[in-house]
Design a protein around this motif. Structure first.
Motif, PDB file in Angstrom:
ATOM      1  N   ASP A 124      51.947  32.424  30.595  1.00 33.58           N
ATOM      2  CA  ASP A 124      52.989  33.456  30.545  1.00 33.58           C
ATOM      3  C   ASP A 124      52.668  34.522  29.500  1.00 33.58           C
ATOM      4  O   ASP A 124      53.048  35.682  29.637  1.00 33.58           O
ATOM      5  CB  ASP A 124      54.331  32.784  30.232  1.00 33.58           C
ATOM      6  CG  ASP A 124      55.501  33.738  30.320  1.00 33.58           C
ATOM      7  OD1 ASP A 124      55.499  34.587  31.231  1.00 33.58           O
ATOM      8  OD2 ASP A 124      56.409  33.641  29.489  1.00 33.58           O
ATOM      9  N   SER A 128      48.483  41.260  29.178  1.00 33.96           N
ATOM     10  CA  SER A 128      48.540  42.198  28.063  1.00 33.96           C
ATOM     11  C   SER A 128      49.744  43.109  28.230  1.00 33.96           C
ATOM     12  O   SER A 128      49.705  44.081  28.968  1.00 33.96           O
ATOM     13  CB  SER A 128      47.264  43.029  28.027  1.00 33.96           C
ATOM     14  OG  SER A 128      47.047  43.595  29.305  1.00 33.96           O
TER      15      SER A 128
ATOM     16  N   LEU B   4      55.374  37.610  29.844  1.00 33.67           N
ATOM     17  CA  LEU B   4      55.808  38.149  31.127  1.00 33.67           C
ATOM     18  C   LEU B   4      57.260  37.756  31.416  1.00 33.67           C
ATOM     19  O   LEU B   4      58.063  38.589  31.832  1.00 33.67           O
ATOM     20  CB  LEU B   4      54.890  37.623  32.242  1.00 33.67           C
ATOM     21  CG  LEU B   4      55.226  38.070  33.652  1.00 33.67           C
ATOM     22  CD1 LEU B   4      55.155  39.581  33.781  1.00 33.67           C
ATOM     23  CD2 LEU B   4      54.273  37.418  34.658  1.00 33.67           C
ATOM     24  N   LEU B   8      60.496  40.192  32.102  1.00 29.55           N
ATOM     25  CA  LEU B   8      61.331  40.080  33.305  1.00 29.55           C
ATOM     26  C   LEU B   8      62.804  39.913  32.946  1.00 29.55           C
ATOM     27  O   LEU B   8      63.681  40.478  33.579  1.00 29.55           O
ATOM     28  CB  LEU B   8      60.854  38.906  34.158  1.00 29.55           C
ATOM     29  CG  LEU B   8      59.557  39.183  34.930  1.00 29.55           C
ATOM     30  CD1 LEU B   8      58.902  37.886  35.379  1.00 29.55           C
ATOM     31  CD2 LEU B   8      59.823  40.081  36.126  1.00 29.55           C
ATOM     32  N   LEU B  20      57.489  42.992  40.651  1.00 28.75           N
ATOM     33  CA  LEU B  20      56.538  41.990  40.195  1.00 28.75           C
ATOM     34  C   LEU B  20      55.612  41.679  41.367  1.00 28.75           C
ATOM     35  O   LEU B  20      56.047  41.159  42.385  1.00 28.75           O
ATOM     36  CB  LEU B  20      57.255  40.713  39.739  1.00 28.75           C
ATOM     37  CG  LEU B  20      56.327  39.571  39.304  1.00 28.75           C
ATOM     38  CD1 LEU B  20      55.510  39.951  38.082  1.00 28.75           C
ATOM     39  CD2 LEU B  20      57.116  38.294  39.048  1.00 28.75           C
ATOM     40  N   THR B  22      52.501  39.620  42.875  1.00 29.63           N
ATOM     41  CA  THR B  22      51.756  38.384  42.658  1.00 29.63           C
ATOM     42  C   THR B  22      50.695  38.245  43.738  1.00 29.63           C
ATOM     43  O   THR B  22      51.002  38.340  44.928  1.00 29.63           O
ATOM     44  CB  THR B  22      52.695  37.158  42.715  1.00 29.63           C
ATOM     45  OG1 THR B  22      53.763  37.341  41.790  1.00 29.63           O
ATOM     46  CG2 THR B  22      51.955  35.881  42.373  1.00 29.63           C
ATOM     47  N   LYS B  37      49.186  38.253  38.292  1.00 28.35           N
ATOM     48  CA  LYS B  37      50.409  39.055  38.434  1.00 28.35           C
ATOM     49  C   LYS B  37      50.310  40.415  37.763  1.00 28.35           C
ATOM     50  O   LYS B  37      49.505  40.631  36.864  1.00 28.35           O
ATOM     51  CB  LYS B  37      51.591  38.304  37.815  1.00 28.35           C
ATOM     52  CG  LYS B  37      52.000  37.075  38.557  1.00 28.35           C
ATOM     53  CD  LYS B  37      53.193  36.424  37.897  1.00 28.35           C
ATOM     54  CE  LYS B  37      53.483  35.097  38.563  1.00 28.35           C
ATOM     55  NZ  LYS B  37      52.366  34.150  38.441  1.00 28.35           N
ATOM     56  N   VAL B  45      52.552  50.049  34.455  1.00 26.86           N
ATOM     57  CA  VAL B  45      52.202  48.635  34.372  1.00 26.86           C
ATOM     58  C   VAL B  45      52.647  48.112  33.010  1.00 26.86           C
ATOM     59  O   VAL B  45      52.214  48.612  31.982  1.00 26.86           O
ATOM     60  CB  VAL B  45      50.684  48.438  34.557  1.00 26.86           C
ATOM     61  CG1 VAL B  45      50.313  46.977  34.383  1.00 26.86           C
ATOM     62  CG2 VAL B  45      50.252  48.954  35.925  1.00 26.86           C
ATOM     63  N   ARG B  46      53.529  47.113  33.017  1.00 28.96           N
ATOM     64  CA  ARG B  46      54.037  46.564  31.754  1.00 28.96           C
ATOM     65  C   ARG B  46      53.301  45.315  31.330  1.00 28.96           C
ATOM     66  O   ARG B  46      53.230  44.977  30.155  1.00 28.96           O
ATOM     67  CB  ARG B  46      55.540  46.254  31.882  1.00 28.96           C
ATOM     68  CG  ARG B  46      56.422  47.466  31.958  1.00 28.96           C
ATOM     69  CD  ARG B  46      56.161  48.369  30.757  1.00 28.96           C
ATOM     70  NE  ARG B  46      56.955  49.563  30.856  1.00 28.96           N
ATOM     71  CZ  ARG B  46      58.118  49.737  30.222  1.00 28.96           C
ATOM     72  NH1 ARG B  46      58.596  48.778  29.464  1.00 28.96           N
ATOM     73  NH2 ARG B  46      58.785  50.846  30.362  1.00 28.96           N
ATOM     74  N   ALA B  47      52.798  44.590  32.310  1.00 25.90           N
ATOM     75  CA  ALA B  47      52.070  43.367  32.004  1.00 25.90           C
ATOM     76  C   ALA B  47      51.218  43.037  33.208  1.00 25.90           C
ATOM     77  O   ALA B  47      51.636  43.300  34.332  1.00 25.90           O
ATOM     78  CB  ALA B  47      53.042  42.224  31.740  1.00 25.90           C
ATOM     79  N   GLU B  48      50.038  42.485  32.975  1.00 25.46           N
ATOM     80  CA  GLU B  48      49.243  42.069  34.124  1.00 25.46           C
ATOM     81  C   GLU B  48      48.223  41.011  33.741  1.00 25.46           C
ATOM     82  O   GLU B  48      47.703  41.013  32.634  1.00 25.46           O
ATOM     83  CB  GLU B  48      48.577  43.283  34.792  1.00 25.46           C
ATOM     84  CG  GLU B  48      47.750  44.154  33.876  1.00 25.46           C
ATOM     85  CD  GLU B  48      46.267  43.935  34.057  1.00 25.46           C
ATOM     86  OE1 GLU B  48      45.891  42.966  34.736  1.00 25.46           O
ATOM     87  OE2 GLU B  48      45.497  44.720  33.490  1.00 25.46           O
ATOM     88  N   THR B  49      47.958  40.093  34.668  1.00 21.22           N
ATOM     89  CA  THR B  49      46.949  39.070  34.445  1.00 21.22           C
ATOM     90  C   THR B  49      45.867  39.198  35.511  1.00 21.22           C
ATOM     91  O   THR B  49      45.199  38.239  35.847  1.00 21.22           O
ATOM     92  CB  THR B  49      47.573  37.654  34.509  1.00 21.22           C
ATOM     93  OG1 THR B  49      48.325  37.543  35.714  1.00 21.22           O
ATOM     94  CG2 THR B  49      48.483  37.408  33.327  1.00 21.22           C
TER      95      THR B  49
END
Lengths: 131, 259
Positions: A124, A128, B4, B8, B20, B22, B37, B45-49
């Motif tokens: 989680d 970044s 993340l 959310l 979001l 995925t 995600k 883009v606020r967060a990404e993996t």
């Protein structure tokens, strides 16, 4: 229409605000647990809930939220526990056409694909996050 | 660093609109795994993996359509140059819809009640305190008293805002409509007889030089064609029309609008 009461939920916006799926996910992750989040990603025919509906399964098999009551939920729960164990997501196809559980109030008759995704704390925090 | 899930939770609590995305299946790209995600909020883009700029870019572009439609959807993305084929689920977290009821008369009372049942954030406004008050609208999220056109001018109107003009007369509806006709509102409906509406639109064309396609946005006469007789029935037909616009239905509008 039988089964509406069991298939639909979350009508109160205030309750939804405080107890959204992501509030629940965060709460469990903060405690260090691994969870599985099951989401209906596609559906055909008559399914109990809409695309996007979610259900959270804990490592202990506890269920929060619903993707449609009796309709395939047991299968999803079983798979979810595997997903938590392996920490690998999977997509499960739930065929409600064959379900001959006429005693269940939630008789549906469609096909849905459910994506089951493991969430845990380290994962989680990987993304970044930009402010 | 925030997580993340925290991002959310913020989306939900702040009533923001977000997507979001995925990745649920990957073919022909070893660097990407199912479960990756990307969270998009306010077009960013606020967060990404995901870790692949090209894929993130494609997801960002695709997300706008689904946010606009307020519909979660599974989409196949074919990435160029060995990027593979991806199945991506776009989960839309829409901003809560906002209903602005302009005019606190006899239709507004059942309208506000029903809109709360339907989970709208409801604002009701009138220039008469005897009408716009808490006793009359205990369920409303906001009750505003003052010049209606002025209040609309100052209000934040977004693509998840629905506006219903049901004041006590065209003398009031018209200046309100003028304030909002160029706004981003998803829906603008106005009550009134066909004759009066026609006259109003003619003035908009002649005096304000408002373009035909802008005037065409207005649902007037307001509501679905369900042969209403009582204020509550009119309220129901208005909300039916709003749901039709929001979800993309096909029921017949009195104004003749398709969707």
């Amino acid at each position: 229409m039988p089964g509406q009461g069991t298939c639909f939920d979350e009508t109160n916006p205030e309750a939804r605000k405080k107890e959204s799926v992501y509030h629940q996910v965060k709460e469990f992750l903060d405690k260090g647990e691994t969870l599985a989040v099951a989401t209906i990603v596609s559906a055909k025919g008559s399914t109990p809930r809409e695309v996007g509906a979610k259900m959270v399964v804990t490592a202990w098999g506890e269920i929060l939220g619903t993707i449609g009551g009796g309709c395939g939920e047991a299968d999803v729960k079983r798979e979810a526990i595997e997903v938590i164990r392996t920490r690998k997501p999977r997509t499960v196809r739930i065929d409600l056409l064959d379900e001959i559980s006429s005693d269940s109030p939630a008789v549906c008759g469609g096909i849905m694909n459910v994506f089951i995704d493991p969430w845990w704390k380290e994962r989680d925090q990987e993304g970044s996050v930009r402010k | 660093m925030s997580s993340l899930s925290e991002a959310l939770v913020q989306v939900v609590e702040q009533g923001a609109a977000a997507v979001l995305a995925t990745v649920i299946e990957v073919e022909g790209n070893d660097r990407l795994e199912a479960g990756a995600k990307c969270l998009i909020r306010d077009g960013q883009v606020r967060a990404e993996t995901i870790g692949d700029a090209g894929v993130v870019e494609a997801i960002l572009r695709e997300s706008a359509v689904h946010l606009q439609a307020e519909k979660s959807k599974l989409v196949s993305l074919n990435m160029p140059a060995g990027g593979g084929k991806l199945e991506v689920f776009f989960e839309v977290l829409p901003a809560p819809p906002k209903l602005v009821v302009v005019g606190a008369g006899h239709i507004a009372v059942p309208l506000v009640k029903m809109a709360k049942v339907l989970d709208f954030h409801v604002i009701v406004t009138d220039d008469r305190l005897a009408y716009a008050n808490r006793e009359r609208f205990p369920d409303a999220d906001e009750v505003l008293v003052g010049d209606m056109a002025q209040m609309l001018k100052e209000m934040s109107i977004t693509p998840s805002t629905y506006i219903v003009l049901i004041t006590r007369g065209h003398k009031y509806d018209e200046p309100c409509l003028r304030e909002i006709i160029h706004s981003q509102a998803k829906y603008i409906g106005m009550i009134g007889s066909r004759r009066r509406i026609k006259a109003c639109f003619q003035r908009f064309r002649d005096e304000e030089k408002i373009a035909e396609e802008v005037i065409d946005r207005v649902y007037a006469p307001i509501g679905l064609d369900i042969a209403t007789e009582t204020p509550a029935e009119i309220a129901l037909s208005i909300l039916g029309e709003i749901i039709k616009v929001r979800r993309g239905g096909k029921a017949a509008s009195l104004s003749g609008h398709q969707n």
